[in-house]
Design a protein around this motif. Structure first.
Motif, PDB file in Angstrom:
ATOM      1  N   LYS A 205     -11.477  -8.186   4.282  1.00  0.00           N
ATOM      2  CA  LYS A 205     -12.693  -8.172   3.454  1.00  0.00           C
ATOM      3  C   LYS A 205     -12.768  -7.051   2.416  1.00  0.00           C
ATOM      4  CE  LYS A 205     -14.374 -11.767   5.438  1.00  0.00           C
ATOM      5  NZ  LYS A 205     -14.144 -13.040   4.760  1.00  0.00           N
ATOM      6  N   VAL A 206     -12.027  -5.971   2.595  1.00  0.00           N
ATOM      7  CA  VAL A 206     -12.154  -4.859   1.643  1.00  0.00           C
ATOM      8  C   VAL A 206     -11.410  -5.157   0.341  1.00  0.00           C
ATOM      9  CG1 VAL A 206     -11.645  -2.429   1.185  1.00  0.00           C
ATOM     10  CG2 VAL A 206     -12.650  -3.087   3.366  1.00  0.00           C
ATOM     11  N   GLY A 207     -10.177  -5.614   0.450  1.00  0.00           N
ATOM     12  CA  GLY A 207      -9.401  -5.927  -0.750  1.00  0.00           C
ATOM     13  C   GLY A 207      -8.748  -4.706  -1.377  1.00  0.00           C
ATOM     14  N   GLY A 208      -8.046  -4.935  -2.468  1.00  0.00           N
ATOM     15  CA  GLY A 208      -7.359  -3.848  -3.164  1.00  0.00           C
ATOM     16  C   GLY A 208      -6.377  -3.124  -2.262  1.00  0.00           C
ATOM     17  N   ALA A 209      -6.126  -1.846  -2.564  1.00  0.00           N
ATOM     18  CA  ALA A 209      -5.222  -1.051  -1.740  1.00  0.00           C
ATOM     19  C   ALA A 209      -5.951  -0.511  -0.522  1.00  0.00           C
ATOM     20  CB  ALA A 209      -4.646   0.104  -2.550  1.00  0.00           C
ATOM     21  N   SER A 210      -7.271  -0.359  -0.636  1.00  0.00           N
ATOM     22  CA  SER A 210      -8.042   0.213   0.473  1.00  0.00           C
ATOM     23  C   SER A 210      -8.044  -0.693   1.691  1.00  0.00           C
ATOM     24  CB  SER A 210      -9.487   0.451   0.056  1.00  0.00           C
ATOM     25  OG  SER A 210      -9.533   1.074  -1.187  1.00  0.00           O
ATOM     26  N   GLY A 211      -7.998  -1.999   1.480  1.00  0.00           N
ATOM     27  CA  GLY A 211      -7.984  -2.952   2.595  1.00  0.00           C
ATOM     28  C   GLY A 211      -6.794  -2.709   3.507  1.00  0.00           C
ATOM     29  N   PRO A 212      -5.573  -2.786   2.965  1.00  0.00           N
ATOM     30  CA  PRO A 212      -4.397  -2.512   3.800  1.00  0.00           C
ATOM     31  C   PRO A 212      -4.357  -1.089   4.355  1.00  0.00           C
ATOM     32  CG  PRO A 212      -3.730  -3.505   1.720  1.00  0.00           C
ATOM     33  CD  PRO A 212      -5.206  -3.291   1.638  1.00  0.00           C
ATOM     34  N   LEU A 213      -4.790  -0.113   3.574  1.00  0.00           N
ATOM     35  CA  LEU A 213      -4.678   1.281   4.031  1.00  0.00           C
ATOM     36  C   LEU A 213      -5.694   1.602   5.126  1.00  0.00           C
ATOM     37  CD1 LEU A 213      -3.989   2.939   0.570  1.00  0.00           C
ATOM     38  CD2 LEU A 213      -2.377   2.777   2.478  1.00  0.00           C
ATOM     39  N   TYR A 214      -6.965   1.315   4.892  1.00  0.00           N
ATOM     40  CA  TYR A 214      -7.972   1.560   5.933  1.00  0.00           C
ATOM     41  C   TYR A 214      -7.783   0.587   7.107  1.00  0.00           C
ATOM     42  CZ  TYR A 214     -10.778   5.125   3.598  1.00  0.00           C
ATOM     43  OH  TYR A 214     -11.212   6.294   3.031  1.00  0.00           O
ATOM     44  N   GLY A 215      -7.373  -0.645   6.802  1.00  0.00           N
ATOM     45  CA  GLY A 215      -7.122  -1.612   7.867  1.00  0.00           C
ATOM     46  C   GLY A 215      -6.041  -1.109   8.810  1.00  0.00           C
ATOM     47  N   THR A 216      -4.957  -0.613   8.228  1.00  0.00           N
ATOM     48  CA  THR A 216      -3.868  -0.055   9.037  1.00  0.00           C
ATOM     49  C   THR A 216      -4.348   1.153   9.830  1.00  0.00           C
ATOM     50  OG1 THR A 216      -2.253  -0.799   7.399  1.00  0.00           O
ATOM     51  CG2 THR A 216      -1.514   0.896   8.921  1.00  0.00           C
ATOM     52  N   ALA A 217      -5.128   2.017   9.196  1.00  0.00           N
ATOM     53  CA  ALA A 217      -5.635   3.213   9.882  1.00  0.00           C
ATOM     54  C   ALA A 217      -6.444   2.826  11.127  1.00  0.00           C
ATOM     55  CB  ALA A 217      -6.490   4.050   8.925  1.00  0.00           C
ATOM     56  N   PHE A 218      -7.368   1.867  10.974  1.00  0.00           N
ATOM     57  CA  PHE A 218      -8.190   1.458  12.125  1.00  0.00           C
ATOM     58  C   PHE A 218      -7.366   0.741  13.194  1.00  0.00           C
ATOM     59  CE2 PHE A 218     -11.771   2.283   9.233  1.00  0.00           C
ATOM     60  CZ  PHE A 218     -12.580   2.999  10.104  1.00  0.00           C
ATOM     61  N   LEU A 219      -6.393  -0.046  12.738  1.00  0.00           N
ATOM     62  CA  LEU A 219      -5.547  -0.748  13.705  1.00  0.00           C
ATOM     63  C   LEU A 219      -4.743   0.256  14.543  1.00  0.00           C
ATOM     64  CD1 LEU A 219      -4.672  -3.594  14.619  1.00  0.00           C
ATOM     65  CD2 LEU A 219      -2.776  -3.435  13.003  1.00  0.00           C
ATOM     66  N   LYS A 220      -4.171   1.254  13.882  1.00  0.00           N
ATOM     67  CA  LYS A 220      -3.383   2.276  14.596  1.00  0.00           C
ATOM     68  C   LYS A 220      -4.273   3.089  15.534  1.00  0.00           C
ATOM     69  CE  LYS A 220       0.616   1.528  12.592  1.00  0.00           C
ATOM     70  NZ  LYS A 220       1.824   1.130  13.308  1.00  0.00           N
TER      71      LYS A 220
ATOM     72  N   GLY B 139       0.747  -2.006  -7.283  1.00  0.00           N
ATOM     73  CA  GLY B 139       0.690  -1.428  -5.942  1.00  0.00           C
ATOM     74  C   GLY B 139      -0.029  -2.157  -4.818  1.00  0.00           C
ATOM     75  N   SER B 140      -1.327  -2.466  -4.987  1.00  0.00           N
ATOM     76  CA  SER B 140      -2.036  -3.028  -3.839  1.00  0.00           C
ATOM     77  C   SER B 140      -1.603  -4.471  -3.581  1.00  0.00           C
ATOM     78  CB  SER B 140      -3.550  -2.945  -4.035  1.00  0.00           C
ATOM     79  OG  SER B 140      -3.966  -3.795  -5.065  1.00  0.00           O
ATOM     80  N   ALA B 141      -1.087  -5.140  -4.609  1.00  0.00           N
ATOM     81  CA  ALA B 141      -0.531  -6.482  -4.398  1.00  0.00           C
ATOM     82  C   ALA B 141       0.666  -6.362  -3.471  1.00  0.00           C
ATOM     83  CB  ALA B 141      -0.119  -7.092  -5.740  1.00  0.00           C
ATOM     84  N   LYS B 142       1.433  -5.291  -3.656  1.00  0.00           N
ATOM     85  CA  LYS B 142       2.605  -5.055  -2.814  1.00  0.00           C
ATOM     86  C   LYS B 142       2.195  -4.796  -1.357  1.00  0.00           C
ATOM     87  CE  LYS B 142       6.646  -2.101  -2.417  1.00  0.00           C
ATOM     88  NZ  LYS B 142       7.256  -0.818  -2.784  1.00  0.00           N
ATOM     89  N   MET B 143       1.205  -3.900  -1.181  1.00  0.00           N
ATOM     90  CA  MET B 143       0.776  -3.567   0.190  1.00  0.00           C
ATOM     91  C   MET B 143       0.235  -4.782   0.930  1.00  0.00           C
ATOM     92  SD  MET B 143      -1.103   0.061   0.265  1.00  0.00           S
ATOM     93  CE  MET B 143      -1.122   0.796  -1.330  1.00  0.00           C
ATOM     94  N   ASN B 144      -0.595  -5.566   0.233  1.00  0.00           N
ATOM     95  CA  ASN B 144      -1.156  -6.763   0.870  1.00  0.00           C
ATOM     96  C   ASN B 144      -0.070  -7.780   1.182  1.00  0.00           C
ATOM     97  OD1 ASN B 144      -4.203  -6.769   1.159  1.00  0.00           O
ATOM     98  ND2 ASN B 144      -3.992  -5.995  -0.923  1.00  0.00           N
ATOM     99  N   ALA B 145       0.905  -7.915   0.267  1.00  0.00           N
ATOM    100  CA  ALA B 145       1.994  -8.865   0.500  1.00  0.00           C
ATOM    101  C   ALA B 145       2.853  -8.411   1.679  1.00  0.00           C
ATOM    102  CB  ALA B 145       2.834  -9.009  -0.764  1.00  0.00           C
ATOM    103  N   GLU B 146       3.104  -7.114   1.781  1.00  0.00           N
ATOM    104  CA  GLU B 146       3.876  -6.588   2.921  1.00  0.00           C
ATOM    105  C   GLU B 146       3.192  -6.934   4.237  1.00  0.00           C
ATOM    106  OE1 GLU B 146       5.930  -2.499   1.129  1.00  0.00           O
ATOM    107  OE2 GLU B 146       4.082  -2.377   2.270  1.00  0.00           O
ATOM    108  N   MET B 147       1.877  -6.697   4.275  1.00  0.00           N
ATOM    109  CA  MET B 147       1.123  -6.999   5.505  1.00  0.00           C
ATOM    110  C   MET B 147       1.173  -8.483   5.826  1.00  0.00           C
ATOM    111  SD  MET B 147      -2.299  -4.797   6.164  1.00  0.00           S
ATOM    112  CE  MET B 147      -3.257  -5.790   5.089  1.00  0.00           C
ATOM    113  N   ALA B 148       1.017  -9.307   4.781  1.00  0.00           N
ATOM    114  CA  ALA B 148       1.017 -10.762   4.989  1.00  0.00           C
ATOM    115  C   ALA B 148       2.362 -11.223   5.557  1.00  0.00           C
ATOM    116  CB  ALA B 148       0.716 -11.478   3.674  1.00  0.00           C
TER     117      ALA B 148
END
Lengths: 203, 123
Positions: free
Chosen positions: A74-89, B69-78
């Protein structure tokens, strides 16, 4: 015990309130050196997190895992993967455990490792790592102190102002990125500050 | 044939690129994930995950190209979530790279062949 299920939910709900309140400020910081969506993305995502926490949860790990999956999608952008990973870890690091000061340090250590790996980033690159890393150093020093946690995170956030960004969208600005706080560092400061407040009030 | 996934912050960017690729290699499957949830500029995990899952369902693997960048991070996770060995994220120019990959895929080259060509051309 440092935090249980109730405190964790309170922490995340307070964090959502803070993000919603500071949404425009965060986006303004991000507009200066990024794409300007940090505030909106974080506020939108954590509103969903707050809404998802009214269920019953068995332990802190489950609350954090639920948060992680919501943040990722739901967050999107780079913050989604980064904060998502932080909470998951963090969730994985406290699975089956009561969260005391020692476990909390392990959680932050795991989260920082995840953020660095996901963002291919290190300290000194003007990112959220520059808040999480000093916080971890402080937590490792032993006895937990809510006020010190808040102060450490705040000082670390301030220190990103003079750094030159070498990661993320801000890195395209090179030296021009100096003189601006990193928005991810600011939203990370809020996260630790809200935790400190929840723990401080409970004590 | 190897499937191609295009991930961008901009829906129009991937739409235009897909059009460009389709003109020369009509039969290659091209899956796009452009923009955030409501189609504004941004990236969105669910959207990217759906595109990766769709491309991963083919027999010959898939290549994922991204813009920033963030397209890369999201794609990696996917790709991690999809747990597919045959979906690869590549850091080559999205327009030229995907064009080369689409052409090679259309003449039946394997995933490894295409990866080698991309590395030779842009590495």
């Amino acid at each position: 015990m440092l935090i249980g299920v109730e405190e964790t939910i309170q922490w995340l709900k307070n964090y959502n309130d803070k993000l919603s309140e500071q949404k425009d400020y965060l986006s303004q910081l991000d507009r200066a050196i990024g794409d300007g969506d940090h505030g909106i993305n974080m506020a939108r995502g954590f509103q969903q997190v707050a809404d998802s926490l009214d269920d019953d949860f068995d332990d802190v790990s489950t609350v954090l895992k639920k948060t992680a999956t919501t943040v990722m999608s739901k967050v999107g952008g780079a913050s989604g993967p980064l904060y998502g990973t932080a909470f998951l870890k963090m969730s994985m690091a406290c699975k089956g455990k009561e969260v005391d000061a020692g476990v909390f340090a392990e959680m932050v250590e795991a989260a920082l490792g995840g953020i660095k790996q996901r963002g291919k980033s290190e300290e000194g690159e003007k990112t959220m790592v520059d808040v999480w890393s000093p916080v971890l150093d402080m937590l490792r020093e032993g006895e937990f102190d809510a006020e010190r946690l808040k102060k450490t995170a705040e000082d670390a956030m301030q220190n990103t102002e003079d750094m030159t960004a070498t990661k993320g969208r801000a890195s395209y600005f090179k030296e021009r990125s100096q003189g601006n706080l990193d928005p991810g560092a600011v939203s990370s400061y809020y996260l630790f500050a809200e935790l400190a407040d929840v723990i401080g009030k409970g004590a | 044939m190897v499937n191609i996934v295009l991930v961008s912050h901009s829906p129009k960017l991937v739409e235009g690129l897909e059009e460009l690729l389709k003109q020369v290699v009509g039969q290659v499957s091209i899956v796009t994930a452009g923009g955030d949830e409501d189609g504004s500029i941004g990236t969105h995990f669910d959207k990217i995950q759906a595109a990766v899952e769709e491309a991963a369902s083919g027999d010959d693997g898939a290549l994922v190209f991204y813009d920033l960048g963030s397209a890369k991070m999201n794609a990696e996770m996917a790709i991690e979530v999809a747990e597919s060995e045959s979906v690869r994220l590549v850091s080559y120019p999205i327009v030229e790279g995907s064009y080369l990959a689409a052409v090679e895929s259309s003449i039946g080259n394997s995933l490894d062949d295409i990866l080698a060509s991309l590395e030779k051309e842009f590495g």
